[in-house]
Design a protein around this motif. Sequence first.
Motif, PDB file in Angstrom:
ATOM      1  N   ALA A   1     -20.288  34.420  15.137  1.00  0.00           N
ATOM      2  CA  ALA A   1     -21.754  34.465  15.720  1.00  0.00           C
ATOM      3  C   ALA A   1     -22.174  33.234  16.003  1.00  0.00           C
ATOM      4  O   ALA A   1     -22.776  32.773  16.994  1.00  0.00           O
ATOM      5  CB  ALA A   1     -22.686  35.406  14.589  1.00  0.00           C
ATOM      6  N   LYS A   2     -21.714  32.401  15.053  1.00  0.00           N
ATOM      7  CA  LYS A   2     -22.308  30.991  15.362  1.00  0.00           C
ATOM      8  C   LYS A   2     -21.396  30.277  16.574  1.00  0.00           C
ATOM      9  O   LYS A   2     -21.948  29.422  17.322  1.00  0.00           O
ATOM     10  CB  LYS A   2     -21.903  30.084  13.991  1.00  0.00           C
ATOM     11  N   ASP A   3     -20.175  30.846  16.745  1.00  0.00           N
ATOM     12  CA  ASP A   3     -19.415  30.268  17.771  1.00  0.00           C
ATOM     13  C   ASP A   3     -20.209  30.600  19.287  1.00  0.00           C
ATOM     14  O   ASP A   3     -20.329  29.842  20.083  1.00  0.00           O
ATOM     15  CB  ASP A   3     -18.148  30.892  17.645  1.00  0.00           C
ATOM     16  N   ASP A   4     -20.764  31.856  19.170  1.00  0.00           N
ATOM     17  CA  ASP A   4     -21.091  32.382  20.504  1.00  0.00           C
ATOM     18  C   ASP A   4     -22.806  31.533  20.730  1.00  0.00           C
ATOM     19  O   ASP A   4     -23.130  31.195  21.758  1.00  0.00           O
ATOM     20  CB  ASP A   4     -21.587  33.855  20.218  1.00  0.00           C
ATOM     21  N   ALA A   5     -23.227  31.372  19.468  1.00  0.00           N
ATOM     22  CA  ALA A   5     -24.661  30.711  19.554  1.00  0.00           C
ATOM     23  C   ALA A   5     -24.455  29.274  19.966  1.00  0.00           C
ATOM     24  O   ALA A   5     -25.119  28.736  20.967  1.00  0.00           O
ATOM     25  CB  ALA A   5     -25.459  30.744  18.091  1.00  0.00           C
ATOM     26  N   ILE A   6     -23.501  28.423  19.471  1.00  0.00           N
ATOM     27  CA  ILE A   6     -23.108  26.957  20.127  1.00  0.00           C
ATOM     28  C   ILE A   6     -22.818  27.048  21.362  1.00  0.00           C
ATOM     29  O   ILE A   6     -23.293  26.029  22.304  1.00  0.00           O
ATOM     30  CB  ILE A   6     -22.206  26.395  18.905  1.00  0.00           C
ATOM     31  N   ARG A   7     -21.973  27.898  22.067  1.00  0.00           N
ATOM     32  CA  ARG A   7     -21.468  27.834  23.174  1.00  0.00           C
ATOM     33  C   ARG A   7     -22.361  28.254  24.263  1.00  0.00           C
ATOM     34  O   ARG A   7     -22.558  27.605  25.141  1.00  0.00           O
ATOM     35  CB  ARG A   7     -20.289  28.964  23.402  1.00  0.00           C
ATOM     36  N   ASN A   8     -23.548  29.096  23.774  1.00  0.00           N
ATOM     37  CA  ASN A   8     -24.631  29.307  24.735  1.00  0.00           C
ATOM     38  C   ASN A   8     -25.384  28.362  24.770  1.00  0.00           C
ATOM     39  O   ASN A   8     -26.270  27.863  25.984  1.00  0.00           O
ATOM     40  CB  ASN A   8     -25.290  30.770  24.330  1.00  0.00           C
ATOM     41  N   SER A   9     -25.753  27.778  23.602  1.00  0.00           N
ATOM     42  CA  SER A   9     -26.734  26.906  23.588  1.00  0.00           C
ATOM     43  C   SER A   9     -26.353  25.563  24.535  1.00  0.00           C
ATOM     44  O   SER A   9     -26.958  24.720  25.040  1.00  0.00           O
ATOM     45  CB  SER A   9     -26.960  26.295  22.229  1.00  0.00           C
ATOM     46  N   LEU A  10     -24.963  25.258  24.380  1.00  0.00           N
ATOM     47  CA  LEU A  10     -24.420  24.018  25.221  1.00  0.00           C
ATOM     48  C   LEU A  10     -24.859  24.131  26.573  1.00  0.00           C
ATOM     49  O   LEU A  10     -25.066  23.315  27.210  1.00  0.00           O
ATOM     50  CB  LEU A  10     -22.857  24.087  25.085  1.00  0.00           C
ATOM     51  N   LYS A  11     -24.620  25.292  27.267  1.00  0.00           N
ATOM     52  CA  LYS A  11     -24.901  25.615  28.671  1.00  0.00           C
ATOM     53  C   LYS A  11     -26.494  25.748  28.948  1.00  0.00           C
ATOM     54  O   LYS A  11     -26.712  24.993  30.149  1.00  0.00           O
ATOM     55  CB  LYS A  11     -24.395  27.050  29.010  1.00  0.00           C
ATOM     56  N   LEU A  12     -27.233  26.106  27.941  1.00  0.00           N
ATOM     57  CA  LEU A  12     -28.539  26.154  28.278  1.00  0.00           C
ATOM     58  C   LEU A  12     -29.369  25.196  27.770  1.00  0.00           C
ATOM     59  O   LEU A  12     -30.321  24.543  28.597  1.00  0.00           O
ATOM     60  CB  LEU A  12     -29.155  27.393  27.690  1.00  0.00           C
ATOM     61  N   LYS A  13     -29.182  24.272  26.873  1.00  0.00           N
ATOM     62  CA  LYS A  13     -29.871  23.131  26.270  1.00  0.00           C
ATOM     63  C   LYS A  13     -28.994  21.874  26.088  1.00  0.00           C
ATOM     64  O   LYS A  13     -29.223  20.851  25.588  1.00  0.00           O
ATOM     65  CB  LYS A  13     -30.341  23.580  24.885  1.00  0.00           C
TER      66      LYS A  13
END
Length: 653
Positions: A235-247
Amino acid sequence: MSKKEEWDSKFLGKLKDSSKIILAKDNTTIRYPIEVISNGPDNLPENALRYLTSFSDDLESLGYIDDVDLSEENRFNYLSEFLEGHYIMFKIKSKRNDEERTFYNAFDIEIVRRESTENNDFLGIPFIKTLPGNTQEILSKLFNNEYLSGNIAISKETDDYPSFVLIGEYNNKGSDNQQFEKLFAFGPVEGIHHSEEFGFKFITDKQNTFYKEIQIADLGEYYLSKDRVMFITWAKDDAIRNSLKLKGKTINMQSNKPKIEDINETEFLNVFQEVALSKKLSYKPSNLNNFHTAMKTQSFVILAGMSGTGKSKIVQCYHEALNKFANKTSKNSGTKKGKLLFVPVRPFWQDDSDLLGYLDSSQGIYRSGESGLVDFIKEANENLDECYIVCLDEMNLAKVEHYFSQFLSVLEREIKDRQINLYNDKLNGRIYNQNDYPSILTLSENLFFVGTVNIDESTHQFSDKVLDRANIITLDLCPFKEVRDSISSHLVNKDKKEKDKKENEEESDNKEPLRTYIKLKSMKREHNNDVLNSDEVDLLWKFNLEMQKVNAQLGVGYRIVEQIENYIANLPNSEYLDRNDAIDLQITQRILTKLRGSQGQLGSLIGKFEGEKYIEGSLYDLLNEYSSLSEFKLAKLKLESLAKELVEYGHTI
């Protein structure tokens, strides 16, 4: 004889089933089963996850004490309680016994206290430790797809890569046990490449690469290994990957300095040239670059050219250069590591038994061929870090499709499928020396094949089966004055180089020499079939269409396109062979060599001569149409040469 295998990746696991704990090693230790709760490499067998175990004596230096004076039940309970409060970080090794049973055990174990009672699954993420002043340098290396030195205990498989890389920033007084002060994520990662010499390279799309500081408090449950891997939840892997692209913040750290692998390859090519000059041989640098690029892409290389151009000698020079370059940091620099086998081809060879040997069924014994090739291949399989080069000298004195047929069929396959048959495997158990000569022989990736050819009335033409698989390199004859000047210059500088070499050896710490295939692999470049641009692909397709207009059996198969792309991707960063010249070479070496036939068939393709004037054909017109890619000097000269053959012989030769 037992067989062992180890995986480099670090895993996270826990006690699998306390009811399966048993005594082992004459009751001196306890064996317990492990459940892997992190991702693993694709090449890890399913049974490794199913039957993985470890032993309590591996935990004694990590805080666990097995009191052998306690009852068996109490010993088991104490171990179970200890493990249920901890996670285990480890690598996996296997051992196959003489009965062909395989056992999987954990080793290189670390123990960490569980931070949660939840049963999460984890991903291993590369973790780079740095100091505050070095974070930007690490980000720059990652952005420019440069190698990061040192070992990271993750999979080395090209397609088995993490979502991103984590960078832990420690203060200047940090120790190995200290908590990092800041944490950054970099990515997304789209590929990975590992070099035994340089470390790991994480491939990214520079236009869509970001970094972001991760708040440690938001990291959740994580576990950090000494082997530079951090385990975080899916779950944290998904969150970090998505936040890299968005923020995430964009990076603009383009570096113009040469990469370490380019410097390394340039040094090797200089050694290659020096070895040739030391033998009073002078090759054009473009020929050396061309041969080296074809070799490291592991294509079947055929050397052509008039007698005296040094076809056999260039193979010998390449072999010696690999050994010399791989051993340059050692005082034992004269040690030969890689091997070279010259096989003189005989005109009477009819099938592969002339090359490999044959099964003497009356005696129940396999008789290896006089060429020594079978033993050479076996030795290559036993020394996978060394280069083994086979040179088939004057290979077209006999029909290559006959004596080399098995090799032509398997050389283009995946490494694990590159196998040839010495005899029918149904005869296993009935052959006296089958332990020395098994029915199936693997052609390992450190095995290279080169052929030399002469074209005259005593030789045979190549079939399309050979031409589709080979880079046919025609060596140029250097101007005689240029040869003499090059050799004289080399001799003048030789004494100074020998003096410098002696001084360097005295300062050397006598490191173990790098192995030749490890060294050659460090020069290879991985790619994702995106190297050829649209114009280059269009040109190759139009070549195919034009050739098929005159003969449905002629054309440019996709195998050739892939091999050309691999060649272009692996060009050395050299002034002597640029991309424009390389595409010219590949069309000449890989495509125009296939043009064999009569005036009636090929005249419209190749063109024709009217007196002394050359009238261009459709392929020449194509080269002019795509002149933005290259001047195509060699390809145009080849077409004119073929047109002359049509005039003189009525067909190409």
